[in-house]
Scaffold this motif. Structure first.
Motif, PDB file in Angstrom:
ATOM      1  N   LEU A 254       5.059  -9.674  -3.449  1.00  0.00           N
ATOM      2  CA  LEU A 254       3.664  -9.236  -3.368  1.00  0.00           C
ATOM      3  C   LEU A 254       3.111  -9.128  -4.779  1.00  0.00           C
ATOM      4  CD1 LEU A 254       4.185  -6.524  -0.631  1.00  0.00           C
ATOM      5  CD2 LEU A 254       3.132  -8.773  -0.329  1.00  0.00           C
ATOM      6  N   SER A 255       1.848  -9.510  -4.943  1.00  0.00           N
ATOM      7  CA  SER A 255       1.275  -9.570  -6.288  1.00  0.00           C
ATOM      8  C   SER A 255       0.517  -8.318  -6.695  1.00  0.00           C
ATOM      9  CB  SER A 255       0.344 -10.779  -6.400  1.00  0.00           C
ATOM     10  OG  SER A 255      -0.714 -10.654  -5.462  1.00  0.00           O
ATOM     11  N   SER A 256       0.361  -7.357  -5.775  1.00  0.00           N
ATOM     12  CA  SER A 256      -0.355  -6.139  -6.153  1.00  0.00           C
ATOM     13  C   SER A 256       0.087  -4.945  -5.332  1.00  0.00           C
ATOM     14  CB  SER A 256      -1.868  -6.333  -6.056  1.00  0.00           C
ATOM     15  OG  SER A 256      -2.244  -6.891  -4.836  1.00  0.00           O
ATOM     16  N   CYS A 257      -0.169  -3.781  -5.921  1.00  0.00           N
ATOM     17  CA  CYS A 257       0.144  -2.497  -5.293  1.00  0.00           C
ATOM     18  C   CYS A 257      -1.157  -1.707  -5.206  1.00  0.00           C
ATOM     19  CB  CYS A 257       1.161  -1.748  -6.148  1.00  0.00           C
ATOM     20  SG  CYS A 257       1.766  -0.223  -5.402  1.00  0.00           S
ATOM     21  N   VAL A 258      -1.377  -1.043  -4.064  1.00  0.00           N
ATOM     22  CA  VAL A 258      -2.637  -0.350  -3.802  1.00  0.00           C
ATOM     23  C   VAL A 258      -2.347   1.098  -3.435  1.00  0.00           C
ATOM     24  CG1 VAL A 258      -4.669  -0.284  -2.305  1.00  0.00           C
ATOM     25  CG2 VAL A 258      -3.680  -2.468  -2.956  1.00  0.00           C
ATOM     26  N   ILE A 259      -3.205   1.979  -3.907  1.00  0.00           N
ATOM     27  CA  ILE A 259      -3.127   3.378  -3.496  1.00  0.00           C
ATOM     28  C   ILE A 259      -4.538   3.872  -3.206  1.00  0.00           C
ATOM     29  CG2 ILE A 259      -3.139   4.228  -5.881  1.00  0.00           C
ATOM     30  CD1 ILE A 259      -1.271   6.515  -4.855  1.00  0.00           C
TER      31      ILE A 259
ATOM     32  N   LYS B 109      -3.158  -2.305  -8.606  1.00  0.00           N
ATOM     33  CA  LYS B 109      -2.508  -2.793  -9.819  1.00  0.00           C
ATOM     34  C   LYS B 109      -1.908  -4.160  -9.508  1.00  0.00           C
ATOM     35  CE  LYS B 109       1.326  -2.071 -12.939  1.00  0.00           C
ATOM     36  NZ  LYS B 109       1.093  -1.546 -14.247  1.00  0.00           N
ATOM     37  N   SER B 110      -2.238  -5.131 -10.318  1.00  0.00           N
ATOM     38  CA  SER B 110      -1.625  -6.456 -10.204  1.00  0.00           C
ATOM     39  C   SER B 110      -0.276  -6.422 -10.897  1.00  0.00           C
ATOM     40  CB  SER B 110      -2.517  -7.521 -10.835  1.00  0.00           C
ATOM     41  OG  SER B 110      -3.740  -7.590 -10.140  1.00  0.00           O
ATOM     42  N   VAL B 111       0.711  -7.020 -10.237  1.00  0.00           N
ATOM     43  CA  VAL B 111       2.055  -7.024 -10.840  1.00  0.00           C
ATOM     44  C   VAL B 111       2.564  -8.436 -11.014  1.00  0.00           C
ATOM     45  CG1 VAL B 111       2.750  -4.732 -10.102  1.00  0.00           C
ATOM     46  CG2 VAL B 111       3.129  -6.649  -8.579  1.00  0.00           C
TER      47      VAL B 111
ATOM     48  N   LYS C 201       0.842  -1.199   0.000  1.00  0.00           N
ATOM     49  CA  LYS C 201       0.000   0.000   0.000  1.00  0.00           C
ATOM     50  C   LYS C 201       0.878   1.250   0.000  1.00  0.00           C
ATOM     51  CE  LYS C 201      -2.807   2.528   3.267  1.00  0.00           C
ATOM     52  NZ  LYS C 201      -3.319   2.465   4.632  1.00  0.00           N
ATOM     53  N   VAL C 202       0.557   2.183  -0.879  1.00  0.00           N
ATOM     54  CA  VAL C 202       1.200   3.493  -0.865  1.00  0.00           C
ATOM     55  C   VAL C 202       0.436   4.315   0.164  1.00  0.00           C
ATOM     56  CG1 VAL C 202       1.736   5.568  -2.185  1.00  0.00           C
ATOM     57  CG2 VAL C 202       1.859   3.311  -3.296  1.00  0.00           C
ATOM     58  N   SER C 203       1.056   4.537   1.318  1.00  0.00           N
ATOM     59  CA  SER C 203       0.359   5.267   2.383  1.00  0.00           C
ATOM     60  C   SER C 203       0.653   6.760   2.352  1.00  0.00           C
ATOM     61  CB  SER C 203       0.688   4.681   3.752  1.00  0.00           C
ATOM     62  OG  SER C 203       2.064   4.643   3.962  1.00  0.00           O
ATOM     63  N   LEU C 204       1.711   7.171   1.671  1.00  0.00           N
ATOM     64  CA  LEU C 204       2.022   8.594   1.527  1.00  0.00           C
ATOM     65  C   LEU C 204       2.819   8.809   0.260  1.00  0.00           C
ATOM     66  CD1 LEU C 204       2.164  11.509   2.751  1.00  0.00           C
ATOM     67  CD2 LEU C 204       4.287  10.793   3.852  1.00  0.00           C
ATOM     68  N   LEU C 205       2.389   9.754  -0.540  1.00  0.00           N
ATOM     69  CA  LEU C 205       3.122  10.177  -1.724  1.00  0.00           C
ATOM     70  C   LEU C 205       2.988  11.691  -1.775  1.00  0.00           C
ATOM     71  CD1 LEU C 205       3.204   8.530  -5.169  1.00  0.00           C
ATOM     72  CD2 LEU C 205       3.057  10.983  -4.983  1.00  0.00           C
ATOM     73  N   LYS C 206       4.094  12.388  -1.566  1.00  0.00           N
ATOM     74  CA  LYS C 206       4.039  13.845  -1.494  1.00  0.00           C
ATOM     75  C   LYS C 206       5.264  14.436  -2.169  1.00  0.00           C
ATOM     76  CE  LYS C 206       2.571  17.803   0.450  1.00  0.00           C
ATOM     77  NZ  LYS C 206       2.307  18.791  -0.484  1.00  0.00           N
TER      78      LYS C 206
END
Length: 185
Positions: free
Chosen positions: A133-138, A183-185, A100-105
């Motif tokens: 890990l098979s996916s990335c979440v934002i 996104k599935s990776v 999980k992307v918890s912060l992008l600034k």
């Protein structure tokens, strides 16, 4: 450790001035190369974190945890100046299931001008296979149209969110402000 870099072409001040004044003669322009580098948080650069995330300020304990997380938290450097930060964390539902992307600034002066957000988000996607890990979440505010567009450009989609992921994220169904993209990776 390899540090990902990306080279961008940015006109120099002299070139920008020549572009704004029209003349009958043609001029050749050269561009200055600028690199975006990603690097770890260290004891020497922790104070920069709150400058980048301003007006939100994080306590020292949070900053120390981010420093200790290693590759899960990175600064983006623009010509050796720290201008952005990404914080990621594994989502666990019995076992790790996604990142999980918890912060992008990114600092306002650099935001959406040099693809720094894209570089940071792509870093998170590229980190998933390394962490098995098979996916990335934002999670994105529905009013942040630029970030929504960028995430979709990189292949994130609301359709990729499965029940396990939704449960682990604990995003309330009545939360109409947050869009969960995966996104599935």
């Amino acid at each position: 450790m390899d540090i990902p870099t990306r080279t961008l072409s940015i006109p120099t001040l002299k070139e920008r001035d020549s572009l704004t004044t029209m003349s009958a003669t043609t001029t050749t322009t050269t561009t200055k190369k600028v690199q975006i580098k990603l690097d770890n948080l260290t004891a020497n650069n922790l104070g920069i974190f709150n400058r980048i995330t301003s007006p939100t300020e994080y306590p020292d304990s949070y900053l120390q945890q981010r420093k200790d997380s290693g590759e899960l938290c990175k600064y983006a450097f623009f010509s050796e100046v720290p201008v952005g930060v990404i914080v990621t964390e594994p989502i666990v539902n019995k076992s790790p299931i996604a990142l999980k992307v918890s912060l992008l600034k990114v600092l306002d002066a650099y935001s959406w001008k040099f693809d720094i957000e894209k570089e940071l988000l792509q870093y998170a996607v590229d980190l998933c296979p390394k962490r098995h890990l098979s996916s990335c979440v934002i999670l994105v505010n529905k009013n942040d149209l630029k970030l929504l567009e960028l995430a979709q450009e990189l292949g994130f989609s609301a359709e990729n969110v499965n029940k396990d992921l939704q449960t682990a994220l604990a995003v309330a169904a009545e939360d109409k402000e947050t869009v969960v993209l995966c996104k599935s990776v």
